[in-house]
Design a protein around this motif. Sequence first.
Motif, PDB file in Angstrom:
ATOM      1  N   TYR A 184       0.860  -1.191   0.000  1.00 44.99           N
ATOM      2  CA  TYR A 184       0.000   0.000   0.000  1.00 44.99           C
ATOM      3  C   TYR A 184       0.889   1.232   0.000  1.00 44.99           C
ATOM      4  O   TYR A 184       1.940   1.261   0.661  1.00 44.99           O
ATOM      5  CB  TYR A 184      -0.921   0.035   1.221  1.00 44.99           C
TER       6      TYR A 184
ATOM      7  N   THR B 141      -2.446  10.390  -4.166  1.00 44.09           N
ATOM      8  CA  THR B 141      -2.578   9.054  -4.743  1.00 44.09           C
ATOM      9  C   THR B 141      -2.620   7.985  -3.658  1.00 44.09           C
ATOM     10  O   THR B 141      -1.770   7.970  -2.767  1.00 44.09           O
ATOM     11  CB  THR B 141      -1.399   8.755  -5.684  1.00 44.09           C
ATOM     12  N   HIS B 142      -3.633   7.114  -3.755  1.00 41.90           N
ATOM     13  CA  HIS B 142      -3.702   5.901  -2.942  1.00 41.90           C
ATOM     14  C   HIS B 142      -3.560   4.713  -3.887  1.00 41.90           C
ATOM     15  O   HIS B 142      -4.207   4.668  -4.934  1.00 41.90           O
ATOM     16  CB  HIS B 142      -5.037   5.806  -2.203  1.00 41.90           C
ATOM     17  N   ASN B 143      -2.731   3.733  -3.495  1.00 46.11           N
ATOM     18  CA  ASN B 143      -2.512   2.574  -4.355  1.00 46.11           C
ATOM     19  C   ASN B 143      -2.390   1.312  -3.499  1.00 46.11           C
ATOM     20  O   ASN B 143      -1.626   1.282  -2.542  1.00 46.11           O
ATOM     21  CB  ASN B 143      -1.237   2.773  -5.193  1.00 46.11           C
TER      22      ASN B 143
ATOM     23  N   GLY C 162      -1.625  -2.770  -4.046  1.00 44.58           N
ATOM     24  CA  GLY C 162      -1.120  -3.683  -5.061  1.00 44.58           C
ATOM     25  C   GLY C 162      -0.864  -5.073  -4.513  1.00 44.58           C
ATOM     26  O   GLY C 162      -0.603  -5.255  -3.318  1.00 44.58           O
TER      27      GLY C 162
ATOM     28  N   GLU D  12      -3.292  -3.926  -9.441  1.00 46.07           N
ATOM     29  CA  GLU D  12      -3.236  -2.599  -8.831  1.00 46.07           C
ATOM     30  C   GLU D  12      -4.647  -2.018  -8.754  1.00 46.07           C
ATOM     31  O   GLU D  12      -5.422  -2.114  -9.706  1.00 46.07           O
ATOM     32  CB  GLU D  12      -2.375  -1.641  -9.674  1.00 46.07           C
TER      33      GLU D  12
ATOM     34  N   TYR E 277      -6.258   1.803  -7.566  1.00 42.58           N
ATOM     35  CA  TYR E 277      -5.764   3.139  -7.201  1.00 42.58           C
ATOM     36  C   TYR E 277      -6.876   4.176  -7.204  1.00 42.58           C
ATOM     37  O   TYR E 277      -7.945   3.988  -7.805  1.00 42.58           O
ATOM     38  CB  TYR E 277      -4.663   3.585  -8.170  1.00 42.58           C
TER      39      TYR E 277
ATOM     40  N   ASN F   3      -6.700   8.544  -7.531  1.00 44.28           N
ATOM     41  CA  ASN F   3      -5.929   9.787  -7.627  1.00 44.28           C
ATOM     42  C   ASN F   3      -6.872  10.977  -7.541  1.00 44.28           C
ATOM     43  O   ASN F   3      -7.814  11.082  -8.335  1.00 44.28           O
ATOM     44  CB  ASN F   3      -5.156   9.857  -8.949  1.00 44.28           C
TER      45      ASN F   3
ATOM     46  N   ARG G 222     -10.264   6.843 -10.565  1.00 46.28           N
ATOM     47  CA  ARG G 222     -10.245   5.550  -9.897  1.00 46.28           C
ATOM     48  C   ARG G 222     -10.081   4.471 -10.952  1.00 46.28           C
ATOM     49  O   ARG G 222     -10.671   4.567 -12.026  1.00 46.28           O
ATOM     50  CB  ARG G 222     -11.535   5.307  -9.123  1.00 46.28           C
TER      51      ARG G 222
ATOM     52  N   ASN H  83     -10.043   2.714 -16.033  1.00 40.95           N
ATOM     53  CA  ASN H  83      -9.971   3.991 -15.328  1.00 40.95           C
ATOM     54  C   ASN H  83     -11.256   4.775 -15.531  1.00 40.95           C
ATOM     55  O   ASN H  83     -11.805   4.813 -16.636  1.00 40.95           O
ATOM     56  CB  ASN H  83      -8.789   4.833 -15.830  1.00 40.95           C
TER      57      ASN H  83
END
Length: 640
Positions: free
Chosen positions: A221, A273-275, A277, A292, A294, A296, A325, A352
């Motif tokens: 994360y 940004t949150h990610n 994975g 992934e 995410y 943003n 997203r 996306n």
Amino acid sequence: PLLSVADNDSRKIRNTWTANAAFNWEIIDNLRLKIDGGIEDYRQDEERFYGITTYYAGNTSKYPNTPSNLHTEAARRKLRNTNTLNYDFANVLKNDDHSLNLLIGEELTWTKSNKLTSMIENFPTFYDAPMAWNFLSSGTALYTSNYYSPNDVLLSFFARVNYDYKHRYSIGATFRADGSSKFGKSNRWGYFPSAAASWTISNEEWMKGASSWLDQLKIRYSFGTAGNNNIPSGQLNKEFSANASAWISSNDTYWSAGKILNNPDLKWETTYTHNIGLDFSFLKGRISGSIEIYQNDTKDLLILFPISGTGYDSQYRNIGSTRNRGAELSLTMPIIQKKDYGLSISGNISYNRNRITSLGGLEAITGRTVQSYWASTEIGDDYRVEVGQPLGNMYGYICDGRYEVSDFDYVNEKWVLKEGVADASAIIGSSYLRPGALKLKADEDGVIRKHVIGNATPDFQGGFALNAYIKGIDISANFTYMIGNDVYNANKVEFTSSRKFYNRNLLECMDVDKRWTNINWETGELVNDPEQLAAMNAGTTMWSPCIGNAVFTDWAVEDGSFLRMQSATIGYTLPEKLTEKAFIRKLRFYVTGTNLFCLTKYSGYDPEVDTRRATPLTPGVDYSAYPKSIGCVFGLNLTF
């Protein structure tokens, strides 16, 4: 098209000189200092020729219907210095279970640029591009402008720390402080922290039982911020330009304010940004990849915003925010792995969705910012930027085919619409409203309005690659694809009408046996008899090309989904027993082809097109784009 390309010719000559140097010093054990810097000098001379068939020659030039040329000289100098100090705590921790690394640094970049432009018109009508470029003095110089951009200075301080425990748990953090000369003193500095953590599950003791089929399983994360200052320098101060005229004052030159209003309150645009994975590998690498997910969020967007009633055209502002997203899946699979032959495949697919979450108190943006301008100002707003909606929404009318004779009464030598039939005269031009004209669909209240009729953002996109070898032969092929993206085919609008131009080519769909005609081709006379007019056009499907304005409808919006072979390579490596006698370790011959084919239902030259990007708010327009070329490269790799 070939004449259009010749009359829109250009030539660019670029020269770039770069020099880089670095100094490394291990001050004490595991403490390393690195100093590096670079110098770049960039020059470009550009000639842009407008022949007599171009829009510029017919509508903009001070000397109509004569060739013109825009001469541009651009120069940019850039200096960069980066200093970092890195310390590995291995000697301090003295334990293989722990790993700690710390880096601090500073970077300075300084950029200065200027651009000289000169417009020369009124060349002899028989001039082509090379003649104009070689004999510039035979034209009439209209103006010369030399613009020195304010210095672009960026000073950054940053730090990074990484910690790992038993190759199972890892955490890291970074922090940046960036100061830009593009912003005022109160907003000059932006602060951008980031952090990440990961857990390698496959390295846990209780996962040893899965080691026969599981190679790696890691979950991670991260959260991060990033700044953007990608706007022209000099937006803090009011700009003036010199103009030539004897009517304003007693002098030949007068000064006036520029077209862009300054804004001293500009600040950094920031993306959060949150990610999450997941990395995985199974069966000794036979299946590996990552997933992934995410989100943003970009806030304080730097947008060139249209303003009216001020004497200025626009102003850079921090307006609104957007959210993206999505998810992405990547896979690599070596299907066959033998000594003399093998085959592997790899690829990715991403999804996306974006949404406008704020426009700084506005519900929607209208005006010049959301106009593509391919038809000047005739179409008006052809994109819709609205809170709660995605970027890239195309905004136009719903096509309802064409007006038929049955839609009118012919009264006193005039065509009068019957009651209940939508009236598009205000859009297509009142003098063109008659049988055969383009018809637009009205809403339930009988009013013709614009609607969102497409979106340039794909539902899915990605690529995949195939790699194979057999003996000394290697083969690779790379593909890219998009699914669900709409293309704004402005060429369909331009080349299905005689608007403004009466001696032009039309698309095949507008052939005389397919389109409506109001002319009796045997006599050359205009036909107004309803029965004769209906009989003349029986079997045709398209409307008449006669129209007063360019009109954007859903008929010009097409599905741009495609599959493209981006490149393919075939190589052959000679056996070592043949090359070692010549002291050659490896000799490989290869041929690479690019853009070899594109599978699509799009009717234009290329679905991967984006021609009107004066603003990022008008993507996906296809207007006068020359098709991508097919390339071929032959080469060899030689190792002694």
